[in-house]
Design a protein around this motif. Structure first.
Motif, mmCIF file in Angstrom:
data_model
loop_
_atom_site.group_PDB
_atom_site.id
_atom_site.type_symbol
_atom_site.label_atom_id
_atom_site.label_comp_id
_atom_site.label_asym_id
_atom_site.label_seq_id
_atom_site.Cartn_x
_atom_site.Cartn_y
_atom_site.Cartn_z
ATOM 1 N N SER A 4 44.478 22.462 65.854
ATOM 2 C CA SER A 4 43.288 23.308 65.764
ATOM 3 C C SER A 4 42.511 22.925 64.523
ATOM 4 O O SER A 4 43.030 22.254 63.625
ATOM 5 C CB SER A 4 43.671 24.795 65.731
ATOM 6 O OG SER A 4 44.489 25.068 64.618
ATOM 7 N N THR A 44 38.747 27.101 65.712
ATOM 8 C CA THR A 44 39.147 26.943 67.108
ATOM 9 C C THR A 44 40.511 27.570 67.344
ATOM 10 O O THR A 44 41.294 27.764 66.417
ATOM 11 C CB THR A 44 39.232 25.456 67.504
ATOM 12 O OG1 THR A 44 40.420 24.866 66.943
ATOM 13 C CG2 THR A 44 38.016 24.687 67.046
ATOM 14 N N GLU A 56 36.348 22.832 73.038
ATOM 15 C CA GLU A 56 36.245 24.097 72.307
ATOM 16 C C GLU A 56 35.330 23.959 71.088
ATOM 17 O O GLU A 56 34.510 24.843 70.820
ATOM 18 C CB GLU A 56 37.642 24.558 71.859
ATOM 19 C CG GLU A 56 37.588 25.816 71.035
ATOM 20 C CD GLU A 56 38.808 26.702 71.210
ATOM 21 O OE1 GLU A 56 38.982 27.589 70.367
ATOM 22 O OE2 GLU A 56 39.563 26.509 72.169
ATOM 23 N N ARG A 60 31.885 26.185 70.681
ATOM 24 C CA ARG A 60 31.716 27.094 69.533
ATOM 25 C C ARG A 60 30.542 26.660 68.651
ATOM 26 O O ARG A 60 29.771 27.495 68.164
ATOM 27 C CB ARG A 60 33.015 27.178 68.737
ATOM 28 C CG ARG A 60 34.112 27.929 69.485
ATOM 29 C CD ARG A 60 35.418 27.967 68.705
ATOM 30 N NE ARG A 60 36.477 28.592 69.481
ATOM 31 C CZ ARG A 60 36.861 29.856 69.348
ATOM 32 N NH1 ARG A 60 36.252 30.642 68.478
ATOM 33 N NH2 ARG A 60 37.841 30.346 70.088
#
Length: 369
Positions: A4, A44, A56, A60
Motif C-alpha cells: 500500500s 490506499t 486504486e 483516489r
C-alpha cells in the motif's frame, strides 16, 4: 505480498501559491491532513497486486484532483515546495510536543512531501526484510522530485537531505537510517531506548506525562526511513519523495519484488552486493551509508550508485527523476509558483492517462460472430 502507499501532495491555488488543503479534505473522507496546512495525504488500501494498486492510486488521485479543481486548488507532486518563505501549520497536541522538543529545526519537516510504501511482513523473515529494505534505501534517488530547499539547490535529492540532516537537531536518530539488526529483539530494544529518551526529554521540558502518552507510543514516535509496523504487519519505507504516480508505482513494484526474495533466500552482509539462487548479499552498513550520501548529493547520475542499484535488482533506465529536470542554483518565489503549476498539470495529465489505460484494459474483447 500486499502493498500500500501513502502519498503526500502540496496544494496550490490557480496562481501556484501554496493554499490550505482544508476545502479538499472536507469533501473527501479518505484523505488525511498533514501538519502543513498546504498538504494532504492520499492513502490506499492494501492491494494484492501492482495492477490493483495502480487502479486504486488512479481512482483516489482522480477524485482528489477533481475536487481540488472545483475548489480552485491543484495537487503538486514535488518533494519540497521549491521556495516558500513561510508555511502555515496546524499544530495539534502531537505536533506541538514535537516542536517543543525539537525546536526550530522541526519546521523543516513541514517542507517535505514524501511517499510511504508498506509491504507485508514475511513471517519468520522480518529481520531479513528490515535489513534488505535498509540496503535498498538509496533507491529513493530513482524518484527524486526536487533539489531545492527554501529556494536554493541543496542536493540532487533535497527532501532526504532536509529530513535526515536538518529536522531533528539533538536527536538525529529519530530521522536517520538505522544500522542492520540481527534479531527482532534488538530492533525492539532500539525502539524502546529511543522512545524512552524522547519521552524523558519531553517531560523535562514540561510536557504533561498523560498528554504525552495519549499522543505518542514507541511504534509511531520514530521517523526513521524504515520502520517495522506491528499495527499493520508491514515493513514501511518512508524515504522516497512524492513524485508522478507512474514512477512511484514502478518503484513500489521493484521494491516489493526484491523484498519477496527474503522469503526463500538468506540475506547476508558481505563485501559485495548481489543476488544468487540461495542468498541476497548486501553491503556493510558503512558502505551503504556511502551510497546513501551519494544518492542524496548526486542522485542516480553517480555511476557507482547506478551500478549498485542495478546489482540489487533495479533498472535505473526505467526512471526519470523530476529532480534531474532542474539545473539552476536557485529558484525565485515567482518561478516556484510557475513550476508548481507545471507539475500539477503533469500530474493531472498522467492520472488521466492511467485512467484511460485502465478503462481500455477492462473493455471486453469483441467476440467473432
Amino acid at each position: 505480498m500486499q502493498l500500500s502507499l501513502e502519498l503526500e501532495y502540496w496544494i496550490v491555488d490557480d496562481t501556484g501559491a501554496l493554499a490550505p488543503a482544508a476545502p479538499v479534505l472536507e469533501r473527501i473522507d479518505d484523505l488525511h491532513a498533514e501538519s502543513a496546512d498546504a498538504m494532504l495525504e492520499v492513502v490506499t488500501d492494501p492491494c494484492d497486486t501492482v495492477p490493483e494498486l495502480r487502479e486504486e492510486v488512479t481512482a483516489r488521485l482522480r477524485e482528489a484532483i477533481d475536487v481540488a479543481r472545483a475548489e480552485g486548488r491543484h495537487l503538486v507532486p514535488l518533494g519540497t515546495p521549491l521556495n516558500a518563505e513561510s508555511i502555515s501549520t496546524s499544530d495539534g497536541p502531537r505536533t506541538a510536543i514535537q516542536r517543543q522538543i525539537l525546536g526550530e529545526p522541526f519546521d523543516n519537516a513541514t517542507r517535505c512531501a514524501g511517499t510511504h510504501l508498506h509491504v507485508d511482513q514475511i513471517d519468520g523473515a522480518e529481520t531479513d526484510q528490515l535489513n534488505l529494505l535498509t540496503a535498498l534505501d538509496p533507491a529513493f534517488a530513482l524518484v527524486a522530485s526536487s533539489p531545492y530547499h527554501r529556494g536554493h539547490n541543496v542536493a540532487a535529492c533535497a527532501r532526504p537531505h532536509v529530513y535526515r540532516r536538518t529536522c531533528y537537531g539533538d536527536y538525529p536518530q529519530l530521522g536517520r537510517l538505522w544500522p542492520y539488526v540481527e534479531t527482532l529483539e534488538e530492533w525492539d530494544e532500539r525502539i524502546d531506548t529511543t522512545f524512552d529518551r524522547f519521552r524523558q526529554e519531553a517531560l523535562a521540558r514540561g510536557v504533561d506525562p498523560a498528554t504525552f502518552d495519549e499522543h505518542f507510543a514507541p511504534e509511531n514516535s520514530i521517523w526513521a526511513p524504515i520502520r517495522l509496523r506491528e499495527t499493520y504487519d508491514t515493513v514501511e519505507w518512508r524515504a522516497p519523495d512524492v513524485a508522478l504516480p507512474g514512477q512511484v508505482l514502478q518503484l513500489a513494484e521493484d521494491v516489493r519484488d526484491i523484498l519477496a526474495l527474503a522469503a526463500d533466500r538468506r540475506v547476508e552482509i558481505g563485501d559485495r552486493a548481489g543476488v544468487t539462487a540461495s542468498t541476497v548479499s548486501i553491503p556493510s552498513f558503512e558502505r551503504l551509508q556511502h551510497y546513501v550520501r551519494m544518492a542524496i548529493n548526486n542522485g542516480i547520475d553517480a555511476p557507482p550508485l547506478e551500478r549498485y542499484l542495478q546489482t540489487m535488482g533495479f533498472d535505473p533506465t526505467d526512471y526519470r527523476p523530476i529532480s534531474a529536470e532542474f539545473d539552476t542554483a536557485s529558484v525565485s518565489p515567482a518561478r516556484a509558483r510557475w513550476l508548481r503549476l507545471r507539475y500539477a498539470d503533469r500530474l493531472e495529465r498522467e492520472v488521466e492517462a492511467l485512467a484511460g489505460t485502465q478503462s481500455r484494459a477492462r473493455e471486453p474483447a469483441i467476440q467473432p460472430i
